[in-house]
Write an enzyme that holds these catalytic residues in place. Structure first.
Site, PDB file in Angstrom:
ATOM      1  N   HIS A 211       0.816  -1.211   0.000  1.00 45.69           N
ATOM      2  CA  HIS A 211       0.000   0.000   0.000  1.00 45.69           C
ATOM      3  C   HIS A 211       0.847   1.257   0.000  1.00 45.69           C
ATOM      4  CE1 HIS A 211      -4.350  -1.023   0.688  1.00 45.69           C
ATOM      5  NE2 HIS A 211      -3.768  -2.204   0.627  1.00 45.69           N
TER       6      HIS A 211
ATOM      7  N   ASP B 212      -4.262   6.935   1.953  1.00 41.33           N
ATOM      8  CA  ASP B 212      -4.726   5.640   1.493  1.00 41.33           C
ATOM      9  C   ASP B 212      -6.259   5.666   1.623  1.00 41.33           C
ATOM     10  OD1 ASP B 212      -3.371   2.570   1.365  1.00 41.33           O
ATOM     11  OD2 ASP B 212      -5.520   2.674   1.790  1.00 41.33           O
TER      12      ASP B 212
ATOM     13  N   GLN C 206      10.678  -7.521 -11.230  1.00 39.15           N
ATOM     14  CA  GLN C 206       9.460  -8.088 -11.806  1.00 39.15           C
ATOM     15  C   GLN C 206       9.013  -7.439 -13.117  1.00 39.15           C
ATOM     16  OE1 GLN C 206       6.326  -9.757  -9.442  1.00 39.15           O
ATOM     17  NE2 GLN C 206       4.860  -8.254 -10.203  1.00 39.15           N
TER      18      GLN C 206
ATOM     19  N   HIS D 194      -0.311 -14.206  -7.477  1.00 42.68           N
ATOM     20  CA  HIS D 194      -1.367 -14.162  -6.456  1.00 42.68           C
ATOM     21  C   HIS D 194      -2.457 -13.165  -6.848  1.00 42.68           C
ATOM     22  CE1 HIS D 194       1.055 -10.678  -5.746  1.00 42.68           C
ATOM     23  NE2 HIS D 194       0.337 -10.262  -4.752  1.00 42.68           N
TER      24      HIS D 194
ATOM     25  N   ASP E  70      -8.898  -8.537  -2.563  1.00 46.66           N
ATOM     26  CA  ASP E  70      -9.505  -8.429  -3.890  1.00 46.66           C
ATOM     27  C   ASP E  70      -8.938  -9.438  -4.885  1.00 46.66           C
ATOM     28  OD1 ASP E  70      -6.966  -7.282  -3.803  1.00 46.66           O
ATOM     29  OD2 ASP E  70      -7.415  -5.973  -5.502  1.00 46.66           O
ATOM     30  N   GLN E  71      -8.066 -10.353  -4.413  1.00 48.50           N
ATOM     31  CA  GLN E  71      -7.332 -11.192  -5.374  1.00 48.50           C
ATOM     32  C   GLN E  71      -8.221 -12.146  -6.169  1.00 48.50           C
ATOM     33  OE1 GLN E  71      -4.263 -12.836  -2.870  1.00 48.50           O
ATOM     34  NE2 GLN E  71      -3.344 -10.828  -2.490  1.00 48.50           N
TER      35      GLN E  71
END
Ligand SMILES: *[C@@H]1O[C@H](CO)[C@@H](O)[C@H](O)[C@H]1NC(C)=O
Ligand SMILES: *[C@@H]1O[C@H](CO)[C@@H](O)[C@H](O)[C@H]1NC(C)=O
Length: 450
Positions: free
Chosen positions: A21, A119, A333, A348, A372-373
């Site tokens: 986050h 956030d 990545q 994931h 939320d995955q």
């Protein structure tokens, strides 16, 4: 900070220090800072999280100052080892820890805050902003579909009649969500103790977020045209400003374990890249099943895994597969996903990973865990058609082999790649000078400079 005459504005940034986050919020602020040179951004966050995301000596971001707030750990505290515990301690200390820190800064500088960027979880910022008579910009770090669901938490709970269970129930009563199962949405909306800290925070967020002056999101409008009108109609301003990875200066990215050099020697679209993000670790039997699937199928792979791989993977696996793959503790990545040799991403389905896979044009093999995955997984499979689930949710050897086969060596995998090419192009277009995300970013800048 006191005595710095060039600073005309103070902007408070309130980060959520868990999962991925705080770092996307910092990316957003890094992008905003050159647009508002007269502002000083105070980044309120726990010491641990600040330490992890602020790289030393980066003078480019001199106007962004980290500020440590209490993480709520009680004195003489002995951890039980539960991963939820630090979050619960922090939730108990909030918002007082932020208020105290913000008051200290106001006293020290003699200046008030002209804007609060938080956030999106921090529903209490609605009251803070009203007290300060300042705009509140909320940053949602996940995808556009999940934020809509949190807004409709009460409606969903009512319609699903939770006491009789949610298995087999659909979300067809909700515009934009037909064909989505109740079991696919963030569990904080429907399952478990709805009075525990995270479900409570997300529920309140859903009620307060429409009061935000603007809600910014790391996504782009063209990614999901079926719901753009829904998001736009529910908020004062809903600003898709991403993908942020395409708008930040290219940071020096370390590749200490040589992933990119290794990829250079591989065939086009032949390699499976595996990473489950920085928060979750699949249970041992799933790691074992995946290792066996890789070994038996013979596909080449890069596996990014935290900790000592010798302890996590089957005995002898590293030795037996050393010509086929590499196992690393850290991987660049985005660069891997943008490399032409990468052909599948076992993920994931965290939102940042999903966006990076789209930007890289790599089909996804999904093992979703929390939040939320699962919803992202369904969107990948059913809305965009750019990936597949893995078996019945858990990784099995058979399920992983079928998924690898499908993505890396079937016509359907090629078809996924074509669809990704379209999405990828839309992502790059969105951040061009006439793109939708660029226009939204200008609107956001206007909100914070006003
Ligand atoms: C925040 O905490 C970190 C780690 O404890 C420390 O290194 C840093 O100096 C602190 N920052 C401030 C501004 O106090
Ligand atoms: C969304 O709104 C625009 C403009 O208001 C309209 O032209 C378009 O048809 C709408 N799209 C959908 C999918 O409802």
């Amino acid at each position: 900070m006191p005595g710095d005459e060039n600073v005309k504005k103070l902007i408070a940034v309130l980060a959520f220090p868990f999962a991925t986050h705080a770092s996307p919020l910092l990316s957003l602020v890094q992008r905003l800072s050159p647009a508002v040179p007269e502002a000083r951004f105070i980044f309120f966050n726990t010491a641990k999280s600040n330490n992890a995301i602020f790289l030393e000596d980066d003078k480019r971001w001199d106007s962004i100052r980290p500020y440590n707030v209490s993480d709520g750990t009680p004195e003489n505290y002995v951890s039980s080892g539960s991963p939820m515990e630090p979050i619960e301690n922090f939730a108990k200390a909030t918002p007082e820890n932020f208020r105290t820190a913000m008051e200290t800064v106001v006293e020290e500088t003699g200046m008030g805050f002209s804007c609060i960027i938080t956030d999106a979880f921090y529903w209490f910022a609605a009251d803070m902003a009203q007290e300060l008579q300042a705009p509140w910009v909320a940053f949602w770090t996940a995808g556009p579909r999940s934020v809509l669901l949190h807004l409709d938490t009460d409606l969903i709970r009512g319609n699903l009649k939770l006491s009789s269970g949610i298995d087999g129930k659909m979300l067809d009563f909700l515009p934009g969500f037909s064909g989505i199962c109740a079991t696919d949405i963030p569990p904080e909306i429907t399952c478990g103790d709805l009075n525990s800290p995270m479900p409570r925070m997300l529920h309140k967020m859903g009620l307060m977020l429409p009061k935000a002056t603007a809600v910014a999101i790391n996504s782009f409008e063209e990614i999901d045209t079926a719901i753009v009108n829904l998001t736009n109609s529910r908020f004062k301003k809903f600003l898709n400003i991403g993908p942020l990875v395409l708008t930040l200066p290219d940071l020096k990215i370390s590749d200490s374990e040589g992933c990119l050099q290794w990829l250079d020697k591989q065939k086009q679209e032949s390699v499976a890249y595996i990473s489950f993000g920085s928060t979750v670790m699949p249970p041992p039997h799933e790691l074992e099943a995946l290792a066996e699937a890789l070994e038996t199928s013979g596909f080449h792979f890069i596996w990014s895994i935290r900790g000592n791989p010798e302890e996590k993977l089957p005995k002898g696996f590293l030795e037996r597969t050393k010509d086929k793959g590499i196992v690393v503790s850290w991987a660049p990545q985005l660069k891997i996903l943008q490399h032409e040799a990468t052909g599948a991403f076992i993920t994931h389905c965290g939102w940042n990973s999903v966006l990076e896979s789209i930007v890289g044009g790599v089909p996804m093999i999904c093992r979703a865990f929390f939040g939320d995955q699962r919803l992202n997984m369904r969107t990948i499979e059913n809305v965009w058609g750019v990936g597949t689930g893995i078996g019945d949710g858990e990784i099995t050897k058979d399920g992983a082999m079928k998924a690898l086969e499908l993505v890396l060596s079937s016509e359907e995998g090629q078809y996924m790649r074509q669809k990704l090419e379209d999405l990828r192009k839309l992502a790059f277009d969105a951040v061009q000078s006439h793109g939708s995300s660029t226009a939204n970013f200008e609107t956001l800048t206007a909100v914070i400079t006003k």
